[in-house]
Structure formats: C-alpha cells, structure tokens
Design a protein around this motif. Structure first.
Motif, short mmCIF file in Angstrom:
data_model
loop_
_atom_site.label_atom_id
_atom_site.label_comp_id
_atom_site.label_asym_id
_atom_site.label_seq_id
_atom_site.Cartn_x
_atom_site.Cartn_y
_atom_site.Cartn_z
N GLN A 97 28.50 -11.21 -7.73
CA GLN A 97 29.00 -10.11 -8.56
C GLN A 97 28.91 -10.44 -10.04
O GLN A 97 28.53 -9.60 -10.86
N VAL A 100 25.20 -10.29 -11.02
CA VAL A 100 24.72 -8.92 -11.15
C VAL A 100 25.29 -8.27 -12.40
O VAL A 100 24.58 -7.59 -13.14
N ALA A 101 26.59 -8.48 -12.66
CA ALA A 101 27.22 -7.89 -13.84
C ALA A 101 26.55 -8.37 -15.12
O ALA A 101 26.27 -7.57 -16.03
N VAL A 104 23.01 -6.77 -15.29
CA VAL A 104 23.07 -5.35 -15.67
C VAL A 104 23.50 -5.19 -17.12
O VAL A 104 23.00 -4.32 -17.84
N ARG A 128 25.48 1.95 -13.83
CA ARG A 128 26.56 1.85 -12.84
C ARG A 128 25.99 2.07 -11.43
O ARG A 128 26.35 1.37 -10.47
N GLU A 131 23.69 -0.87 -10.35
CA GLU A 131 24.38 -2.11 -9.98
C GLU A 131 24.56 -2.22 -8.48
O GLU A 131 24.65 -3.32 -7.93
N GLU A 132 24.62 -1.07 -7.80
CA GLU A 132 24.79 -1.08 -6.35
C GLU A 132 23.50 -0.78 -5.60
O GLU A 132 23.51 -0.65 -4.38
N THR A 136 18.85 -5.01 -6.67
CA THR A 136 19.52 -5.51 -7.87
C THR A 136 20.11 -6.90 -7.64
O THR A 136 19.99 -7.79 -8.47
N HIS A 137 20.76 -7.06 -6.49
CA HIS A 137 21.39 -8.35 -6.17
C HIS A 137 20.35 -9.46 -6.11
O HIS A 137 20.52 -10.54 -6.71
#
Length: 335
Positions: A97, A100-101, A104, A128, A131-132, A136-137
């Motif tokens: 997390q 990824v944050a 992004v 936003r 991110e999901e 992306t991960h």
C-alpha cells in the motif's frame, strides 16, 4: 551445497515457488548463513502476506531493520566464524500500500504539472481509481524492487528476495523488460511532442513554463527507464543474479515448479537450482519411512523433468520454526 555456493557467488538471490513450501524460512536461513560467514546481507520480502517478521518474532516494516549483527552477535542466531565480525543481516518487508501510494503520488505530481489547474480535481479522481486498478500494484512493486537493487547493490554483499507465490513472481520477473520498452516508448513520444511544441512556439527558453514542464517529465521518465534497465540487466546477468525454486517433495509442487522454471527461463532469468524442503526422516518409524520413499520418488521425477538443475534437499525439522535460534539451526544446514 547449492544455496551456500550461490550465496557466496551472486549478488542478488531470488527464492520463489508455490505458497506454503517454506520460501520465507529458506530465504531467512540462507541470508543468515551468509551473514554469519562475514557477509553484509539484505533480506527483502515482496510477498503481500509477509512472514519474515512472524518467523523472526520481530517487528519488520518498509524501513530496513537489523536482524543479526556478528560484531555483537545481536539477534541470538548462532555462532559466527572467527573472521566474520563484519557480517550483518538487515531486513525489509515491502509495504504494497505504501509503495502504491508513493507511486501514484509521483505520477500525480507529474500529471498535475502537465494540466491546467482547473483540471487537477479530475486528475486526482483518475488517480484514485487507478490506485485500485489491475497492474498498479505490480508496477509499483517492481519499481520498489528496482529501487532496492539500485540503492543497495553496493552496500550489501548479497540481497535475498523472499517472493510471492509462483504465478505472481513469474509475471514480476518478466516485467522489467516490458516496463523498459514501455518507458522508452513514452520517451520517444515526448521527443516528438517537444519538437512539435518548440516549432509551434518557436522558442525553447529556460524560463518558459512549458519547456520546464517538459524537462521535469523527461527527468522522471529517464530515471524510471534507467532504473528498469538496471534491474533487467541484473536479472539477466548470470554472474550477479540467480533464482532458486523452493518446493516440497509432492506431486503438485513438483509439476508447478517445472512450469515456473520454464517461465523464468523464457524471461531471461537464470534458475540456479531447486531446494526441496521437509524431506521426511528414514529412521523415525515405518510411517515416515514409507512417506520418505514416496517423497524421494517425487524428487526423482523432479530431476527427470529438470535434469539441468542442481537439487538440494532439506530434512524435516522437529518443532515449529519460529525465532532467531530456530532460523539459526536451519542455517546450520547450509554450512
């Protein structure tokens, strides 16, 4: 032995395989063994379900912590060689997390620099949702791995990666090439856009906002390309990197491991060998002796499927494998 030899010769060692086969314990043990013989080692978990902290009974997060220091024998993980006082084992569990944050956030800063202010809210909404989104991960995780390799290769004698289960890891190993090509494509498009923009504006002054923006974008893309190229080059360098597949002596792990080896080799990643965990003892009763015979048959099948690879077997140890002392006992097997 396989893991001992690799830990002394390569700079980056990935351990992967099917879930639940002992990747974390194997990665921890080989990393500790190298540290106890004088190496500076960084142990990295890229599995979202981190287990290094549970195994070592330590709080480990996205910042590097020391698990073992030979100078003081901090960590209580067993004896060290007399001339190995410089050995140290550090560890980090990559936080998906957080990764990824950060990924992004950096993309957002780049996008907002390209857009007029009244569109910033739309940019934030787009990010936003992104991110999901799928991919992306993996992209962010790959960048974190590339960053760790780039920043730590000179500071450590060995970097050991405890990876996620097979399918996820196989895709991840193929990504550096994809991301390098993709980033090069973005840079090529930026070249065309900048040339066209300069022709339209008929200027290229240092104080021009558009020129400054283009340079910021180019700097971000160039840094990413260099980072991905470096990781790709390390992964494909047999002298610096190897991937070891960990499995248990059972039919499904054997078949899945053979598939993983094929996928890794097709991505240009050197597979250094196979570690078969938890081989039953032959002298602990009829039931375990019978089970061992069956397990050895599976090991023979593994050797037939992958005759080019060295196989190291590790016995089933009594009790739970938890704590530094237990990891130390497992590390003794690699000496």
């Amino acid at each position: 032995m396989l893991l001992n030899d690799l830990s002394q010769t390569v700079k980056v060692l990935f351990l992967g395989g099917k879930g639940g086969v002992g990747k974390t314990s194997t990665a921890s043990a080989v990393a500790l063994h190298r540290a106890r013989t004088g190496g500076r080692v960084l142990l990295v978990s890229t599995d979202p379900a981190h287990n290094i902290g549970h195994l070592w009974e330590r709080k480990i997060g996205d910042e590097i912590v020391t698990l073992f220091d030979a100078a003081s024998n901090a960590g209580g993980a067993g004896a060290v060689d007399a001339d190995a006082s410089q050995g140290r084992l550090d560890a980090v569990e990559v936080d998906p997390q957080r990764t990824v944050a950060a990924h992004v956030r950096e993309v957002g800063e780049t996008l907002r620099s390209m857009m007029p202010e009244h569109l910033h809210r739309q940019v934030d909404e787009h990010l936003r949702m992104a991110e999901e989104s799928p991919g992306t991960h993996e992209s962010a995780l790959l960048e974190r791995i590339a960053e760790l390799v780039e920043d730590s290769l000179e500071d450590y004698d060995l970097i050991v990666f405890d990876t996620a289960p097979s399918g996820h890891t196989a895709r991840l190993m193929a990504l550096p090439e994809t991301m390098t090509v993709w980033t090069e494509g973005l840079l090529a498009r930026r070249d065309k856009a900048e040339r066209f923009g300069a022709a339209v504006r008929a200027l290229d002054r240092d104080d021009d906002p558009v020129t400054q923006r283009d340079r910021r974008i180019r700097a971000v893309l160039t840094r990413r390309r260099i980072r991905f190229e470096h990781l790709r080059d390390v992964l494909r360098d047999d002298r610096r990197c190897a991937f070891v597949v960990v499995l248990t002596p059972e039919r499904l792990p054997v078949l899945e491991s053979a598939e993983l080896v094929k996928e890794l080799e097709s991505s240009g990643v050197r597979v250094g060998g196979l570690v078969v965990n938890r081989l039953s003892p032959a002298d602990a009763g009829e039931y375990l002796a019978h089970r061992r015979a069956q397990e050895l048959a599976h090991v023979d099948s593994l050797r037939e499927l992958l005759p080019q690879l060295e196989v190291q077997t590790v016995p089933l140890l009594p009790g739970d494998l938890v704590g530094a002392e237990a990891v130390g006992r497992l590390a003794d097997l690699y000496g």
